[in-house]
Design an enzyme around this catalytic site. Structure first.
Site, mmCIF file in Angstrom:
data_model
loop_
_atom_site.group_PDB
_atom_site.id
_atom_site.type_symbol
_atom_site.label_atom_id
_atom_site.label_comp_id
_atom_site.label_asym_id
_atom_site.label_seq_id
_atom_site.Cartn_x
_atom_site.Cartn_y
_atom_site.Cartn_z
ATOM 1 N NE ARG A 107 -2.116 -1.787 3.202
ATOM 2 C CZ ARG A 107 -2.384 -2.108 4.829
ATOM 3 N NH1 ARG A 107 -3.895 -1.599 5.131
ATOM 4 N NH2 ARG A 107 -1.389 -2.456 5.849
ATOM 5 C CE LYS A 144 0.759 -1.955 9.356
ATOM 6 N NZ LYS A 144 0.010 -2.380 10.403
ATOM 7 C CE1 TYR A 152 -5.287 2.215 9.878
ATOM 8 C CE2 TYR A 152 -4.613 1.950 8.471
ATOM 9 C CZ TYR A 152 -5.986 1.656 9.158
ATOM 10 O OH TYR A 152 -6.576 1.644 8.552
ATOM 11 C CG HIS A 162 -1.996 -0.608 14.595
ATOM 12 N ND1 HIS A 162 -3.547 -0.839 15.090
ATOM 13 C CD2 HIS A 162 -2.318 -0.785 13.851
ATOM 14 C CE1 HIS A 162 -4.011 -1.513 13.873
ATOM 15 N NE2 HIS A 162 -3.685 -1.221 13.240
ATOM 16 C CD GLU A 211 -3.905 2.952 15.410
ATOM 17 O OE1 GLU A 211 -2.763 2.703 16.124
ATOM 18 O OE2 GLU A 211 -3.416 3.517 14.041
ATOM 19 C CG ASP A 253 -2.467 -4.615 12.921
ATOM 20 O OD1 ASP A 253 -0.886 -4.800 12.671
ATOM 21 O OD2 ASP A 253 -3.255 -4.352 11.723
#
Length: 371
Positions: A15, A75, A94, A96, A118, A270
């Site tokens: 991505r 990511k 993101y 996490h 998130e 995740d």
């Protein structure tokens, strides 16, 4: 504002933070966008396409991080990327963090402003930037689980839908949120017997309203989880506590009681996973076996379908990226409490309560940090 888009470097992550269409919108708003060479290759977007949209192409990631005021990724930053962050620079991606103390410590030390997709919220509840990838991962979970059930991949050799005269597989889905709903939609389409377990009665009602008798809804408690997990051929874990580590709903002892050759797909990996036996894997080596049970715990499942995932993600993230660029991060966060909920680490301070609690850091109110 100068906005940087580095190429993702996590294993088999295809991505990219911004599509060419998103770049065009940002440039039309007066911003400068710098995209690392070949960053869009995984979604079929060439450097020429980005240049046509108004971006400049950078030779490497070092140039992107050195010039950008705002770095937009997909990511969580890997160690070399964290080392390139600087005080006051904004990272939008993101993160996490709850199950990842090393990353959190690195972001604290960087002094950067780190906003996590998130934990951004929306009016009326929900996580609008997590939802698109949860939709993708939920749908992929059934696809991946069916693949892992094949004998050649370690499974018991069961076809999800069965055939006339041979019963179908039993799929148990833990969680009736976005992941669980999308997994259930795919699961009933496969012809399998589908059981969805959750403690939110309203969520179970939504599943019942959409899928009717094609899915069995079950209230979540220890007895129901144990009974259905023991008898399942495929179990999908899709539980989420925003910003916090996922609850361990299936302990090691229960995994030991599952059918030999059955499969676990832990979409919650995740956030640490909801199976005690789970550990993160990659698309390069997606599975491992514990007590005869195949575990699929890929931490970036949507990365396998990057075109679908990137465009779905950008549909959700672009309005927030524009706010950050148009107003600057301080004014944007002050004006929008839902975007402010995404602030996890800011100039050396942890600003998300669940992350702070999970990792033992002092919590600082985002409003205080902005002030």
């Amino acid at each position: 504002m100068k906005i940087g888009v580095p190429k993702e470097i996590k294993v088999h992550e295809y991505r990219v933070g911004l599509t060419p269409s998103s770049v065009r919108e940002l440039v039309a708003n007066g911003h400068e966008v710098l995209v690392e060479r070949s960053a869009g290759g995984g979604i079929g977007a060439t450097d020429a396409t980005y240049e046509k949209a108004g971006a400049r192409i950078a030779a490497d990631a070092a140039r992107v991080f050195a010039e950008a005021d705002l770095v937009v990724k997909v990511k969580e930053p890997q160690a070399p990327e964290i080392a390139r962050l600087r005080p006051g620079q904004v990272l939008f991606t993101y993160l996490h963090l709850a199950p990842d103390p090393q990353q959190c410590q690195g972001l604290i030390a960087s002094g950067a402003v780190c906003i996590a997709y998130e934990t951004v919220t929306q009016p009326g509840g929900g996580l609008p930037l997590l939802a698109p990838m949860s939709e993708v991962a939920g749908r992929m979970a059934i696809q991946a689980g069916g693949h892992c059930l094949e004998k050649a991949h370690g499974g018991m050799g069961v076809l999800l839908g069965g055939v006339p005269g041979v019963p179908p597989a039993k799929i148990v889905i833990l969680g009736a949120g976005v992941v669980g709903t999308n997994a259930a939609q795919m699961a009933v389409g496969s012809g399998a017997v589908v059981v969805v377990i959750d403690r939110n009665i309203d969520a179970l009602r939504r599943i019942d309203h959409v899928l009717g008798a094609r899915a069995v809804t079950v209230f979540s408690h220890r007895d129901s989880i144990e009974h259905h997990v023991r008898t399942a051929d495929l179990v999908v874990g899709g539980v989420l506590i925003p910003g916090a580590a996922a609850p361990k709903l299936v302990g090691r002892d229960l995994v030991r009681e599952m059918k030999p050759g059955s499969v676990v797909v832990d979409v919650a990996i995740d956030q640490g996973g909801c199976f005690e036996t789970s550990r993160p894997t990659t698309h390069a080596e997606p599975t491992f076996v514990v007590d005869g049970v195949v575990h699929y715990c890929v931490a970036n499942m949507p990365g396998a379908v990057p075109r679908t995932s990137t465009y779905a993600l950008n549909n959700a993230t672009l309005p927030f990226t524009l706010q950050l660029a148009n107003l600057g991060w301080r004014k944007a966060l002050a004006a929008n409490p839902h975007l402010r909920a995404g602030l996890n680490v800011c100039e050396g301070k942890v600003t998300h309560r669940e992350v702070a609690d999970a990792l033992g850091h002092a919590f600082h109110e985002p409003a205080d940090v902005l002030a």
